[in-house]
Each structure stands twice: as C-alpha cells, then as structure tokens.
Design a protein around this motif. Structure first.
Motif, PDB file in Angstrom:
ATOM      1  N   GLY A  70       0.840  -1.147  -0.009  1.00 11.42           N
ATOM      2  CA  GLY A  70      -0.047   0.046  -0.119  1.00 11.42           C
ATOM      3  C   GLY A  70       0.692   1.129   0.012  1.00 11.42           C
ATOM      4  N   ALA A  71       0.278   2.376  -0.106  1.00  7.63           N
ATOM      5  CA  ALA A  71       0.916   3.721  -0.238  1.00  7.63           C
ATOM      6  C   ALA A  71       1.667   3.712  -1.392  1.00  7.63           C
ATOM      7  N   PHE A  72       2.532   4.646  -1.634  1.00  8.56           N
ATOM      8  CA  PHE A  72       3.417   4.644  -2.541  1.00  8.56           C
ATOM      9  C   PHE A  72       4.963   4.866  -2.344  1.00  8.56           C
ATOM     10  N   TYR A  73       5.419   4.044  -1.389  1.00  9.01           N
ATOM     11  CA  TYR A  73       6.704   4.043  -0.962  1.00  9.01           C
ATOM     12  C   TYR A  73       7.290   2.430  -1.043  1.00  9.01           C
ATOM     13  N   LEU A  74       8.566   2.496  -0.981  1.00 14.09           N
ATOM     14  CA  LEU A  74       9.139   1.134  -0.971  1.00 14.09           C
ATOM     15  C   LEU A  74      10.289   1.212  -0.057  1.00 14.09           C
ATOM     16  N   TRP A  75      10.496   0.330   0.828  1.00  8.02           N
ATOM     17  CA  TRP A  75      11.368   0.282   2.015  1.00  8.02           C
ATOM     18  C   TRP A  75      12.369  -0.839   1.752  1.00  8.02           C
ATOM     19  N   ALA A  76      13.731  -0.083   1.506  1.00  5.50           N
ATOM     20  CA  ALA A  76      14.832  -1.095   0.937  1.00  5.50           C
ATOM     21  C   ALA A  76      15.802  -0.884   2.162  1.00  5.50           C
ATOM     22  N   ASN A  77      16.749  -2.007   2.234  1.00  4.64           N
ATOM     23  CA  ASN A  77      17.576  -2.288   3.020  1.00  4.64           C
ATOM     24  C   ASN A  77      19.167  -1.790   2.265  1.00  4.64           C
ATOM     25  N   LEU A  78      19.762  -1.006   2.854  1.00  4.60           N
ATOM     26  CA  LEU A  78      20.972  -0.540   2.218  1.00  4.60           C
ATOM     27  C   LEU A  78      22.015  -0.553   3.203  1.00  4.60           C
ATOM     28  N   SER A  79      21.842  -1.463   4.397  1.00  2.05           N
ATOM     29  CA  SER A  79      22.826  -1.283   5.488  1.00  2.05           C
ATOM     30  C   SER A  79      24.073  -1.874   5.010  1.00  2.05           C
ATOM     31  N   HIS A  80      24.245  -2.501   3.758  1.00  2.58           N
ATOM     32  CA  HIS A  80      25.434  -2.987   3.348  1.00  2.58           C
ATOM     33  C   HIS A  80      26.520  -1.890   3.031  1.00  2.58           C
TER      34      HIS A  80
END
Length: 393
Positions: free
Chosen positions: A323-333
């Motif tokens: 839902g919404a219009f966002y993507l939650w991405a993991n850049l911890s590397h």
C-alpha cells in the motif's frame, strides 16, 4: 532575545525535508525522497476552486467546514470503512498534519505518553513533543514484516499512556494491516483505556489487499469488539495524496461522538477554518469523476513493480509494498551504520535523493524510503545507481 521553550527547541529536524531541500538545490538531481504525486490535478477540481474565487467565495466558513464538504467526507469514509458516521462529527482540517495537531491537542496534556510506530512518519513524534507530550516508540521489525505486535505494545503501557498512533497503509513502509491485526489493535486500545489516532492518508492506494479501518471495530462500527463500550478511534483522512492536492491543504478528522464542542474551540484557536477555495475544490474531488485515483493507483503499482525489478537485479533486500506509494529498502551493506550521512553522500556523488530510514525512527537505521509516485524513467535510473551488496558486485 528570550529563548524558546525546551519543548519547541527540542523538536527534531525532519530528515525528509533536509535531504529533499538539498536535492532541490542541486541541478539535475533525481528526487525519490518525497511523496509528491506527479500527475496534474484533475481539471474539474481546478475549475471548482477557480469558480469559488470568481464568485468571491473567500469569507470565513464554519470552524468544522462547509456542510456539503463534511457530508462528502462522511460518505467517503462510510464507503471505505463501513462506518456510517454523521457529518456533524467530521472536521475539515488544513491537511492531515493540522488534523494530527488538532487531535493530539484535544487528547494529551504535558507529560502524557503517545505510542508511536518506529519506523513511523516523523511528524508523529514532532507534534507530540511540540505539545509537551512524550513519544514512546513501539518497534516494527523486519522478522515480523514491520507489523505491530500487541505484546510489544503492552510492555510499553504506563499510567501516563493516552494515545496509540496507527498508520495503515504505512508511510514509510508500504505495509498494510489485515483484518485480524486491526481488530486486535483496537481491542488492545480499549482494554488499556487508550485513544486511537488512525492515520489513513493512503487509504485509496493498496495493492491486492483491502484497506481495513480501525473504526470498523470501534463502538458503533459494524464489527465492534466486545470491549468497545464507547468510541475511541479518531480517523485522519486527506485529499493530498488521494487527489494530488498537496498544496491545497485539505483533509478531515472523523471523530467519536461528544467531541464536537471542544474540537470547534481548538480549531478556532489554531486556524479558525480551512480556505473556502480549497474546500470547494475538495468537494469537487470527492464528488466528481474518480479517474485521477484509478490512474494514480495503476501508475504507483507499475512503479512498484519496476522498482522491485531493479532491486531484485541488484540483490538489495526490501519490504514488499502492499500500500501507499513507498518502497522500504535495506542499504545497510553500504551505509556504515549512518544512513543519514550516507544519503547526503549518495546525493552528492550519484545525484539521487532518498529518504534516510532514521527520518522515521531509530529502527530505520540502514534502510531508505523510496518514493514511487514520480516518473518511471527517473525512478528506474535513480535506483540503478544504488550500490549492490558485495556478493552481487
């Protein structure tokens, strides 16, 4: 010069605005850090606002808004939630942010505690602090799909806890609460004598799952939980995202019975009323053709799929956006334990602005929020510049 009160000085910087304003100042930046719909506003909405100006309809309105606008919000809410609310309990506000301030102003005193999602939208914490309250973050973690857990919430409740903030569809996560979880959260609030403020700004945009409003399970709702003796849910709606009216500043609070007088008084003491022009434009949006909404939904879904294809190709982990219009991405590397600094460096070196996960709370360290509402070509190009994890270099 007299100093500002500590509660004002301590309001944190909004890191979303911080990175976005830096991007706006840098030529040719790809801005994926802010949720600004990219479509032009529907013509019938613009014409309604223009007509209001042409007839000089620029005077004060009632504090709670123009009658037909309140009725239109009530009708939309009934359609979405199944809750048939009286328009007298709908308050037209200057966008969801003013609605949040209005709701909290009526519910908390200095020192009262508010349960805030972490990660969660930053102005939840900012507004609570500005009013002298205390934000108590409840953790949303990857191995539980960034969903609230009642056990976590129960451990945080104290005699000073007054409000539970809920946000589904979620900004920044793109997660959506299902029927059973929503019911469980409402039941928890009633068991602990808490108010719920339900931020439903993205209710129009879900992908293959329904939007479920907590008001369904509140007193008076079609599936009220047994503990719901009296209504405790305040619902926040906005036209900013649904119809691309971010600058017109118009939304609504749908409130339980008995709050009408106090909300009128607090509204008078803050903004008095929302611009008549914005209200008439909003009325046209709510009651006119809905092509904008369906077109936007299709575009955001398509952009989500394009973005996840790029991230899959790079081997970057992300939360599946429902839902919404966002993507939650993991850049911890890549972020070295300081995603806020990394986003500034990435903007300077690669020309792409992403919202750092720490803008939304400490649990966001190492993550970024990607806005999916702009042009597909810019989205794909911007994400293609992200660094892949070592095993995918």
């Amino acid at each position: 010069m007299p100093s500002a009160p500590a509660r004002v000085v301590s309001v944190p910087v909004n890191q979303i605005r911080e990175i976005t304003q830096a991007a706006w100042a840098a030529p040719d930046s790809i801005v994926l850090s802010i949720g600004e719909p990219a479509f032009p506003v529907a013509r019938h909405v613009l014409e309604a606002g223009i007509s209001a100006l042409d007839r000089d309809d620029t005077n004060y309105t009632p504090n709670a808004g123009i009658g037909p606008v309140r009725a239109a919000f009530a009708a939309r809410f009934a359609h979405l939630s199944g809750v048939d609310d009286d328009p007298s309990r709908v308050f037209v506000v200057a966008g969801a942010q003013q609605g949040l301030h209005l709701a909290l102003s009526t519910l908390i005193s200095a020192g009262d505690e508010v349960l805030i999602p972490d990660p969660g939208y930053p102005t939840f914490t900012m507004t609570v602090g500005l009013l002298g309250g205390v934000s108590v973050p409840y953790p949303l973690v990857p191995h539980h799909g960034f969903q609230p857990r009642v056990d976590d919430l129960q451990q945080l409740v104290t005699p000073r806890t007054r409000v539970l903030m809920l946000n589904s569809p979620s900004n920044p996560l793109g997660s959506v609460f299902d029927h059973d979880l929503t019911r469980e959260l409402v039941r928890f609030a009633h068991q602990n004598d808490l108010w719920i403020i339900s931020d439903e700004c993205y209710e129009a945009f879900t992908y293959d799952v329904p939007h479920v409003s907590p008001a369904r399970f509140d007193a008076g709702g079609p599936e009220a939980v047994p503990e719901a003796v009296e209504a405790r849910v305040i619902t926040s709606l906005t036209l900013s995202k649904t119809y691309g009216l971010t600058g017109l500043r118009i939304g609504a609070l749908v409130t339980p019975p008995g709050m009408e007088t106090v909300l009128n008084n607090v509204m008078e003491a803050t903004v008095s009323c929302v611009s008549a022009t914005s209200q008439y434009a909003g009325l046209a949006a709510l009651t006119g053709p809905q092509d904008y909404v369906s077109t936007a939904l299709d575009h955001y879904r398509s952009n989500r799929d394009a973005a996840t294809a790029v991230l899959d190709g790079l081997g970057i982990d992300y939360l599946d956006a429902r839902g919404a219009f966002y993507l939650w991405a993991n850049l911890s590397h890549a972020t070295g334990g300081d995603v806020r600094t990394w986003t500034r460096t990435f903007l300077a070196e690669r020309g792409v602005a992403l919202a750092p996960g720490t803008a939304f709370g400490s649990m966001g360290e190492g993550w970024v929020r990607i806005a999916l509402c702009g042009r597909t070509e810019e989205l794909v190009e911007g994400l293609s510049r992200l660094p892949a994890p070592p095993l995918h270099d």
